[in-house]
Design a protein around this motif. Structure first.
Motif, PDB file in Angstrom:
ATOM      1  N   ASN A 266       0.855  -1.192   0.000  1.00 32.16           N
ATOM      2  CA  ASN A 266       0.000   0.000   0.000  1.00 32.16           C
ATOM      3  C   ASN A 266       0.886   1.237   0.000  1.00 32.16           C
ATOM      4  O   ASN A 266       2.100   1.163   0.192  1.00 32.16           O
ATOM      5  CB  ASN A 266      -0.956   0.014   1.202  1.00 32.16           C
ATOM      6  N   GLN A 267       0.270   2.391  -0.214  1.00 35.99           N
ATOM      7  CA  GLN A 267       1.018   3.644  -0.324  1.00 35.99           C
ATOM      8  C   GLN A 267       1.639   4.052   1.006  1.00 35.99           C
ATOM      9  O   GLN A 267       2.707   4.668   1.047  1.00 35.99           O
ATOM     10  CB  GLN A 267       0.100   4.752  -0.848  1.00 35.99           C
ATOM     11  N   ILE A 268       0.988   3.708   2.110  1.00 32.99           N
ATOM     12  CA  ILE A 268       1.554   4.010   3.436  1.00 32.99           C
ATOM     13  C   ILE A 268       2.918   3.339   3.575  1.00 32.99           C
ATOM     14  O   ILE A 268       3.879   3.932   4.061  1.00 32.99           O
ATOM     15  CB  ILE A 268       0.608   3.540   4.560  1.00 32.99           C
ATOM     16  N   PHE A 269       2.996   2.088   3.124  1.00 37.36           N
ATOM     17  CA  PHE A 269       4.254   1.347   3.187  1.00 37.36           C
ATOM     18  C   PHE A 269       5.307   2.022   2.298  1.00 37.36           C
ATOM     19  O   PHE A 269       6.470   2.128   2.684  1.00 37.36           O
ATOM     20  CB  PHE A 269       4.023  -0.095   2.748  1.00 37.36           C
ATOM     21  N   ASN A 270       4.910   2.483   1.106  1.00 36.86           N
ATOM     22  CA  ASN A 270       5.841   3.202   0.228  1.00 36.86           C
ATOM     23  C   ASN A 270       6.472   4.381   0.955  1.00 36.86           C
ATOM     24  O   ASN A 270       7.680   4.603   0.883  1.00 36.86           O
ATOM     25  CB  ASN A 270       5.111   3.715  -1.019  1.00 36.86           C
ATOM     26  N   ASP A 271       5.638   5.161   1.657  1.00 30.28           N
ATOM     27  CA  ASP A 271       6.142   6.311   2.404  1.00 30.28           C
ATOM     28  C   ASP A 271       7.050   5.871   3.552  1.00 30.28           C
ATOM     29  O   ASP A 271       8.039   6.533   3.858  1.00 30.28           O
ATOM     30  CB  ASP A 271       4.971   7.131   2.972  1.00 30.28           C
ATOM     31  N   TYR A 272       6.702   4.744   4.159  1.00 28.65           N
ATOM     32  CA  TYR A 272       7.453   4.231   5.315  1.00 28.65           C
ATOM     33  C   TYR A 272       8.894   3.881   4.938  1.00 28.65           C
ATOM     34  O   TYR A 272       9.824   4.108   5.723  1.00 28.65           O
ATOM     35  CB  TYR A 272       6.719   3.004   5.873  1.00 28.65           C
ATOM     36  N   VAL A 273       9.104   3.346   3.731  1.00 31.98           N
ATOM     37  CA  VAL A 273      10.446   2.861   3.351  1.00 31.98           C
ATOM     38  C   VAL A 273      11.197   3.824   2.434  1.00 31.98           C
ATOM     39  O   VAL A 273      12.306   3.515   2.001  1.00 31.98           O
ATOM     40  CB  VAL A 273      10.362   1.467   2.674  1.00 31.98           C
ATOM     41  N   ASP A 274      10.632   5.011   2.162  1.00 31.93           N
ATOM     42  CA  ASP A 274      11.226   5.844   1.114  1.00 31.93           C
ATOM     43  C   ASP A 274      12.545   6.514   1.497  1.00 31.93           C
ATOM     44  O   ASP A 274      13.176   7.162   0.670  1.00 31.93           O
ATOM     45  CB  ASP A 274      10.222   6.887   0.591  1.00 31.93           C
ATOM     46  N   GLN A 275      12.990   6.366   2.766  1.00 33.46           N
ATOM     47  CA  GLN A 275      14.268   6.956   3.168  1.00 33.46           C
ATOM     48  C   GLN A 275      15.419   5.945   3.166  1.00 33.46           C
ATOM     49  O   GLN A 275      16.580   6.348   3.274  1.00 33.46           O
ATOM     50  CB  GLN A 275      14.146   7.555   4.576  1.00 33.46           C
ATOM     51  N   VAL A 276      15.108   4.659   3.036  1.00 35.19           N
ATOM     52  CA  VAL A 276      16.149   3.636   3.192  1.00 35.19           C
ATOM     53  C   VAL A 276      17.224   3.756   2.111  1.00 35.19           C
ATOM     54  O   VAL A 276      18.422   3.833   2.410  1.00 35.19           O
ATOM     55  CB  VAL A 276      15.539   2.215   3.194  1.00 35.19           C
ATOM     56  N   LEU A 277      16.827   3.777   0.847  1.00 31.93           N
ATOM     57  CA  LEU A 277      17.824   3.843  -0.229  1.00 31.93           C
ATOM     58  C   LEU A 277      18.601   5.161  -0.231  1.00 31.93           C
ATOM     59  O   LEU A 277      19.825   5.135  -0.390  1.00 31.93           O
ATOM     60  CB  LEU A 277      17.164   3.592  -1.585  1.00 31.93           C
ATOM     61  N   PRO A 278      17.932   6.326  -0.043  1.00 28.60           N
ATOM     62  CA  PRO A 278      18.722   7.557   0.063  1.00 28.60           C
ATOM     63  C   PRO A 278      19.741   7.517   1.202  1.00 28.60           C
ATOM     64  O   PRO A 278      20.848   8.036   1.060  1.00 28.60           O
ATOM     65  CB  PRO A 278      17.649   8.634   0.311  1.00 28.60           C
ATOM     66  N   GLU A 279      19.390   6.879   2.333  1.00 27.82           N
ATOM     67  CA  GLU A 279      20.349   6.731   3.443  1.00 27.82           C
ATOM     68  C   GLU A 279      21.562   5.914   3.003  1.00 27.82           C
ATOM     69  O   GLU A 279      22.663   6.092   3.513  1.00 27.82           O
ATOM     70  CB  GLU A 279      19.686   6.035   4.635  1.00 27.82           C
ATOM     71  N   LEU A 280      21.343   5.002   2.063  1.00 27.52           N
ATOM     72  CA  LEU A 280      22.433   4.156   1.566  1.00 27.52           C
ATOM     73  C   LEU A 280      23.120   4.784   0.353  1.00 27.52           C
ATOM     74  O   LEU A 280      23.946   4.155  -0.298  1.00 27.52           O
ATOM     75  CB  LEU A 280      21.887   2.766   1.194  1.00 27.52           C
ATOM     76  N   GLY A 281      22.740   6.032   0.037  1.00 28.30           N
ATOM     77  CA  GLY A 281      23.403   6.751  -1.043  1.00 28.30           C
ATOM     78  C   GLY A 281      22.883   6.435  -2.424  1.00 28.30           C
ATOM     79  O   GLY A 281      23.568   6.689  -3.426  1.00 28.30           O
ATOM     80  N   GLU A 282      21.676   5.872  -2.524  1.00 28.31           N
ATOM     81  CA  GLU A 282      21.118   5.507  -3.834  1.00 28.31           C
ATOM     82  C   GLU A 282      19.792   6.230  -4.066  1.00 28.31           C
ATOM     83  O   GLU A 282      19.101   6.607  -3.132  1.00 28.31           O
ATOM     84  CB  GLU A 282      20.875   3.991  -3.903  1.00 28.31           C
ATOM     85  N   HIS A 283      19.460   6.393  -5.339  1.00 28.85           N
ATOM     86  CA  HIS A 283      18.141   6.936  -5.684  1.00 28.85           C
ATOM     87  C   HIS A 283      17.083   5.858  -5.444  1.00 28.85           C
ATOM     88  O   HIS A 283      17.359   4.659  -5.584  1.00 28.85           O
ATOM     89  CB  HIS A 283      18.101   7.353  -7.157  1.00 28.85           C
ATOM     90  N   ASN A 284      15.880   6.292  -5.101  1.00 28.49           N
ATOM     91  CA  ASN A 284      14.789   5.332  -4.938  1.00 28.49           C
ATOM     92  C   ASN A 284      14.404   4.711  -6.272  1.00 28.49           C
ATOM     93  O   ASN A 284      14.403   5.382  -7.299  1.00 28.49           O
ATOM     94  CB  ASN A 284      13.558   6.012  -4.326  1.00 28.49           C
ATOM     95  N   MET A 285      14.061   3.420  -6.240  1.00 28.58           N
ATOM     96  CA  MET A 285      13.581   2.748  -7.439  1.00 28.58           C
ATOM     97  C   MET A 285      12.139   3.188  -7.723  1.00 28.58           C
ATOM     98  O   MET A 285      11.529   3.895  -6.923  1.00 28.58           O
ATOM     99  CB  MET A 285      13.632   1.222  -7.262  1.00 28.58           C
TER     100      MET A 285
END
Length: 764
Positions: A266-285
């Motif tokens: 769901n979209q709530i989950f999308n918002d929940y995980v949207d910082q993980v890849l930027p924290e790892l130095g990558e753009h979000n997929m």
């Protein structure tokens, strides 16, 4: 840990941070220089470009000059982008440069080697790395093996080293807080520290505590299908996000984030995980839900929402119809029907021009089936469109001489004439040629909607075609094998037609509808997409998965989920794995089982796994906590008061709380009750809302993949949860809790908790 080791590691950390700070100063200067250069080039663009358009050679010189300036600007912008990215990495490393150290000996080398592992790479000279990225091949040794001989994969093949030391750090504000030496992948103490932290509205990256099984998921580059079955809280989602980061690192230059797509619950989950890849130095997929994936293709239809699907009909016939629609049998039926359309039954709508048919349904039918049997669906449509466009071009000449065109030219005002002439010369030999010029322009304008309709396939009647398919299903599928009669199916088709008339369609119908359309138009799928990730696979149907595979024909798939967590209890997930195995090459399929649950305390995990009939396979991580509490009240008001009391206790202990109800209606009930009592709570009604700070009330179908310090299960009464196929749903809700679980019921506790041992919870 001895003082000498502590002092040595602190001195090393101080040295590394000092060098990072020097690099930050240089990178900051590089960013400023590149930015200044870009602005200067942009500002002086007109001065630097030699404009000469009087001769052909002058025009060529001008074009070359413009191109040179554009290239120069592009180079400076690339320099700025690279310097900015480097600066971001350095700033992250300055806060916490690394989290692990390994000492090892490589055969043939004179001495042991020491490396430190962090979120990114950092070197003070081209050949001297002070920190290795956690995704580097050698870093795999830290995650995969114990002390002693360990092998790891590199682009050049398998390498082997003898690991002498494995050390883990907790660093804060430039200080070494704790040091653990261990022969395990991740020491239990370090993991306990990480798991004991509070939850947040955003998921954090946790590369320092990746487990061996998770590392296998992250670094798999061989499987066409990687299937991860994992218990609630086993780190499936974290591993998958880290897998995306690893793949972007491993294939840097050949793979970018836009070629990776993740389907979330769901979209709530999308918002929940949207910082993980930027924290790892990558753009979000690319990230979307299956609902969004289908909805974007048919914006004029009201597609069934998550809530509507969850609260849908559960009568026996509806269940059987869903079982059919969810199956590969149904997918194959659509494929077979598409093949049939190559010879007969394609439905068209009239192509209209000036309120008369430019080409009526019969003519379209004749053109479509005029081509020989070597023309398949997509080719047949292309040939039909080509014929129609030729006919359109021929029509222009005839319409130029028509009465309406003559009248239209005569009624043109000065402004209309200016638009029609555009920048073209206005010198004509006579008025007749000028008239023909203007009439032709007007006719082309008038025929443009017809051209658009041809190009965009609007002469196809997809709604009528889909209805014809539905009526054909009894000839394509053995309905009796699904316990259905022809009469059951006719009733269902009539209901679907009524929905289509109102521009409404179920999610199951959406998949079949779009697949049929794609077959008709010869769509080959998005061939640039390289990796597809699907989370919460147990909530997908075999049809949906087959359609996604059709849509991304060149992609490798990673599927993860827990068959114990199906929230759509009226749909069948037990056959999903069997059907999945027929879609992919078995030799390129890998299944990884994650049985240990890390999210919850041992007491919560022991309680939740007892709800399931096969929960014994789930292994609790040994993190101690309090027993779950089950509170049964005689009245709804008393139950609300009990929730309020628990909220006070959670707040006092610093625990963030989510109240999870079965349905939106149940969540509205508890929200209203708490607000009347003066509590501030946020009700999450739809997936388009975001998680807020403070107390949230969430319906069960939106809680997927989320975790909270404390969970209060609202109205876990027997009247609410009593069907056997709701067992997985109740397990999913309870397993969202990290540190504290409270279950509140009225009158009688749900019978689905009867099998939980009395010693595993406190009954009030």
């Amino acid at each position: 840990m001895t003082d000498s080791i502590q002092k040595y590691e602190q001195a090393h950390l101080d040295e590394v941070i000092a060098k990072i700070q020097q690099a930050i100063q240089k990178a900051t200067k590089d960013v400023t220089t590149a930015e200044t250069d870009s602005k200067a080039i942009d500002k002086n663009f007109s001065n630097e470009v030699r404009m000469n358009t009087s001769t052909y050679s002058g025009m060529m010189d001008t074009a070359i000059s413009v191109r040179q300036q554009q290239q120069l600007l592009s180079e400076r912008q690339n320099s700025w982008r690279h310097a900015s990215q480097q600066l971001d990495v350095l700033k992250r490393l300055e806060k916490r440069p690394y989290f692990a150290r390994i000492d090892f000996h490589e055969e043939g080398e004179k001495s042991d080697e020491t490396i430190y592992i962090g979120l990114g790479s950092f070197s003070d000279t081209p050949e001297h790395f002070l920190i290795y990225d956690w995704r580097a091949p050698i870093s795999s040794v830290y995650y995969d093996g114990k002390l002693g001989n360990v092998s790891y994969e590199t682009p050049d093949g398998t390498q082997e080293v003898n690991v002498k030391l494995k050390r883990q750090f907790t660093l804060e504000n430039g200080k070494v807080v704790t040091i653990f030496d261990t022969d395990e992948t991740i020491g239990d103490q370090m993991l306990l520290n990480a798991l004991g932290n509070s939850s947040d509205t955003k998921m954090k990256s946790i590369v320092s505590t990746i487990q061996k099984e998770q590392n296998q998921i992250i670094r798999d580059t061989h499987s066409d299908l990687l299937f991860v079955q994992g218990a609630a809280g086993s780190g499936k989602t974290a591993a998958i996000l880290q897998r995306v980061a690893y793949l972007l690192y491993r294939y840097r230059g050949n793979l970018n984030a836009s070629q990776v797509i993740m389907f979330s619950p769901n979209q709530i989950f999308n918002d929940y995980v949207d910082q993980v890849l930027p924290e790892l130095g990558e753009h979000n997929m690319v990230q979307m839900t299956y609902y969004q994936f289908t909805k974007r293709r048919i914006p004029n239809m009201e597609v069934e929402t998550l809530q509507q699907r969850f609260e849908g009909r559960t009568d026996p016939v509806s269940k059987k119809i869903r079982r059919l629609e969810n199956s590969l049998v149904y997918f194959n039926a659509v494929t077979k029907y598409g093949k049939h359309l190559e010879t007969a039954d394609m439905k068209f709508r009239n192509l209209m021009f000036r309120e008369k048919p430019f080409a009526d349904q019969d003519k379209l039918h004749d053109i479509y089936y005029s081509f020989n049997e070597n023309y398949h669906l997509g080719n047949r449509l292309d040939a039909t469109k080509e014929t129609l466009l030729k006919s359109l071009n021929h029509r222009i000449g005839g319409e130029v001489r028509s009465k309406w065109a003559e009248q239209a030219v005569q009624s043109l005002n000065h402004e209309d004439l200016e638009k029609l002439y555009g920048g073209e010369p206005r010198e004509f030999d006579d008025s007749d040629k000028e008239f023909k010029f203007l009439a032709r322009k007007l006719v082309i304008q008038a025929l443009q909607p017809v051209r658009n309709a041809i190009v965009h396939n609007r002469f196809l009647n997809i709604n009528a075609q889909y209805v014809l398919f539905l009526r054909s299903v009894p000839h394509l599928v053995r309905l009796d094998k699904f316990g259905l009669t022809a009469s059951d199916w006719r009733t269902y088709v009539d209901e679907t037609i009524e929905g289509l008339k109102k521009h409404a369609i179920s999610l199951n119908n959406t998949s079949a509808y779009l697949y049929l359309y794609d077959l008709i138009v010869g769509k080959k799928g998005e061939r640039d997409m390289r990796y597809v990730f699907i989370d919460e696979i147990q909530d997908y149907t075999a049809f949906q998965l087959a359609y996604l595979k059709f849509n991304y024909p060149r992609a490798k798939f990673t599927l993860l989920g827990d068959l114990n967590q199906s929230i759509y209890s009226n749909e069948n997930t037990t056959t999903l794995l069997a059907e999945l195995s027929t879609m992919f090459d078995k030799d390129k399929t890998r299944v990884i089982q994650l049985e240990k649950s890390y999210r919850s305390t041992q007491q919560i995990t022991d309680f939740t796994k007892e709800i399931l009939t096969n929960g014994e396979a789930i292994e609790a991580f040994q993190r101690e906590g309090e027993l779950p509490v089950v509170s049964v009240k005689s009245k709804a008001r008393d139950a609300i008061n009990r929730v309020q009391h628990q909220l006070r206790q959670n707040e006092k202990d610093g625990e963030s709380t989510a109240i999870i109800g079965k349905s939106v209606a149940a969540c509205e009930e508890i929200t209203n009750g708490l607000r009347e009592a003066g509590e501030k709570v946020t009700l999450i009604r739809t997936e388009n809302q975001r998680l807020a700070e403070g107390i949230v009330v969430v319906p069960s179908f939106l809680a997927k993949g989320l975790e909270f310090d404390a969970v209060i299960v609202w109205d876990a009464s027997d009247a609410t949860y009593h069907d056997e196929d709701e067992r997985q749903l109740l397990y999913t809700i309870c397993s969202r809790a990290m540190h504290r679980l409270t279950i509140v019921a009225t009158e009688k506790m749900s019978r689905l908790l009867d099998r939980v041992g009395a010693k595993l919870y406190i009954l009030e």
